[in-house]
Design a protein around this motif. Structure first.
Motif, PDB file in Angstrom:
ATOM      1  N   ARG A  51      38.055  25.717  52.362  1.00 35.02           N
ATOM      2  CA  ARG A  51      37.265  26.481  53.327  1.00 35.02           C
ATOM      3  C   ARG A  51      38.021  27.670  53.909  1.00 35.02           C
ATOM      4  O   ARG A  51      37.506  28.375  54.772  1.00 35.02           O
ATOM      5  CB  ARG A  51      36.800  25.557  54.455  1.00 35.02           C
ATOM      6  N   VAL A  52      39.243  27.902  53.447  1.00 33.42           N
ATOM      7  CA  VAL A  52      40.066  28.996  53.957  1.00 33.42           C
ATOM      8  C   VAL A  52      40.162  30.100  52.900  1.00 33.42           C
ATOM      9  O   VAL A  52      40.574  29.852  51.766  1.00 33.42           O
ATOM     10  CB  VAL A  52      41.471  28.493  54.343  1.00 33.42           C
ATOM     11  N   LEU A  53      39.767  31.308  53.309  1.00 31.08           N
ATOM     12  CA  LEU A  53      39.673  32.438  52.385  1.00 31.08           C
ATOM     13  C   LEU A  53      40.425  33.651  52.905  1.00 31.08           C
ATOM     14  O   LEU A  53      40.781  33.718  54.077  1.00 31.08           O
ATOM     15  CB  LEU A  53      38.199  32.829  52.213  1.00 31.08           C
ATOM     16  N   GLY A  54      40.585  34.618  52.007  1.00 36.00           N
ATOM     17  CA  GLY A  54      41.144  35.901  52.410  1.00 36.00           C
ATOM     18  C   GLY A  54      40.097  36.732  53.128  1.00 36.00           C
ATOM     19  O   GLY A  54      38.915  36.386  53.169  1.00 36.00           O
ATOM     20  N   ALA A  55      40.541  37.842  53.667  1.00 33.69           N
ATOM     21  CA  ALA A  55      39.641  38.749  54.398  1.00 33.69           C
ATOM     22  C   ALA A  55      38.464  39.135  53.516  1.00 33.69           C
ATOM     23  O   ALA A  55      38.602  39.350  52.319  1.00 33.69           O
ATOM     24  CB  ALA A  55      40.404  39.986  54.838  1.00 33.69           C
ATOM     25  N   GLY A  56      37.291  39.186  54.120  1.00 35.64           N
ATOM     26  CA  GLY A  56      36.096  39.583  53.386  1.00 35.64           C
ATOM     27  C   GLY A  56      35.512  38.493  52.510  1.00 35.64           C
ATOM     28  O   GLY A  56      34.551  38.722  51.787  1.00 35.64           O
ATOM     29  N   GLY A  57      36.083  37.289  52.555  1.00 34.43           N
ATOM     30  CA  GLY A  57      35.539  36.179  51.780  1.00 34.43           C
ATOM     31  C   GLY A  57      36.115  36.020  50.391  1.00 34.43           C
ATOM     32  O   GLY A  57      35.556  35.312  49.560  1.00 34.43           O
ATOM     33  N   ILE A  59      38.564  34.703  47.471  1.00 34.59           N
ATOM     34  CA  ILE A  59      39.421  33.579  47.107  1.00 34.59           C
ATOM     35  C   ILE A  59      40.762  34.170  46.698  1.00 34.59           C
ATOM     36  O   ILE A  59      40.838  34.985  45.779  1.00 34.59           O
ATOM     37  CB  ILE A  59      38.802  32.754  45.963  1.00 34.59           C
ATOM     38  N   LYS A  60      41.814  33.789  47.393  1.00 32.99           N
ATOM     39  CA  LYS A  60      43.140  34.354  47.138  1.00 32.99           C
ATOM     40  C   LYS A  60      43.966  33.537  46.147  1.00 32.99           C
ATOM     41  O   LYS A  60      44.993  34.007  45.683  1.00 32.99           O
ATOM     42  CB  LYS A  60      43.910  34.508  48.449  1.00 32.99           C
ATOM     43  N   LEU A  61      43.516  32.336  45.837  1.00 38.13           N
ATOM     44  CA  LEU A  61      44.213  31.532  44.845  1.00 38.13           C
ATOM     45  C   LEU A  61      43.953  32.112  43.463  1.00 38.13           C
ATOM     46  O   LEU A  61      43.031  32.909  43.277  1.00 38.13           O
ATOM     47  CB  LEU A  61      43.739  30.080  44.921  1.00 38.13           C
ATOM     48  N   ARG A  83      31.995  37.727  43.435  1.00 37.19           N
ATOM     49  CA  ARG A  83      33.244  36.949  43.464  1.00 37.19           C
ATOM     50  C   ARG A  83      33.652  36.529  44.876  1.00 37.19           C
ATOM     51  O   ARG A  83      34.654  35.849  45.050  1.00 37.19           O
ATOM     52  CB  ARG A  83      34.362  37.762  42.834  1.00 37.19           C
ATOM     53  N   LYS A  84      32.904  36.967  45.888  1.00 38.47           N
ATOM     54  CA  LYS A  84      33.258  36.660  47.278  1.00 38.47           C
ATOM     55  C   LYS A  84      32.195  35.792  47.941  1.00 38.47           C
ATOM     56  O   LYS A  84      31.026  35.836  47.575  1.00 38.47           O
ATOM     57  CB  LYS A  84      33.407  37.956  48.084  1.00 38.47           C
TER      58      LYS A  84
END
Length: 107
Positions: A51-57, A59-61, A83-84
């Motif tokens: 449930r934790v994302l980068g800015a703007g939604g 996925i940083k993984l 993609r967000k």
């Protein structure tokens, strides 16, 4: 202390909602500590990490982890726009939850 507070804030995010590293840091009382949120997620067990994302939604993984995060979020009913994550529909607001601190009741 910082790690525990960040963990508490992450646990507030309900199923079907998401937040960003920066918003979690802010809600935990550590504005600008988004990297510490990421570090806490790496060291902790049992948190709803998906449930934790980068800015703007975003996925940083990367790789399989990114695919697993998207799959888990979709299984919870989180909506995507490309993609967000659709943050307008799915972002959790800590505003109200922040007032309810463990052991102190509502203000």
């Amino acid at each position: 202390m910082m790690r525990l507070r960040i963990e508490q804030v992450i646990r507030l995010i309900p199923r079907g909602k998401v937040s960003t590293y920066g918003a979690i840091a802010q809600a935990a009382g550590f504005p600008g500590a988004a990297r510490q949120v990421a570090a806490t997620l790496r060291r902790s067990f049992g948190l709803p990490w998906q449930r934790v994302l980068g800015a703007g939604g975003a996925i940083k993984l990367t790789g399989d982890s990114a695919m697993e995060q998207r799959f888990r979020l979709q299984a919870e009913g989180v909506l995507f726009r490309g993609r967000k994550v659709d943050m307008k529909q799915c972002e959790f607001s800590f505003g109200r939850a922040k007032r309810l601190k463990p052991g102190r009741g509502a203000k």
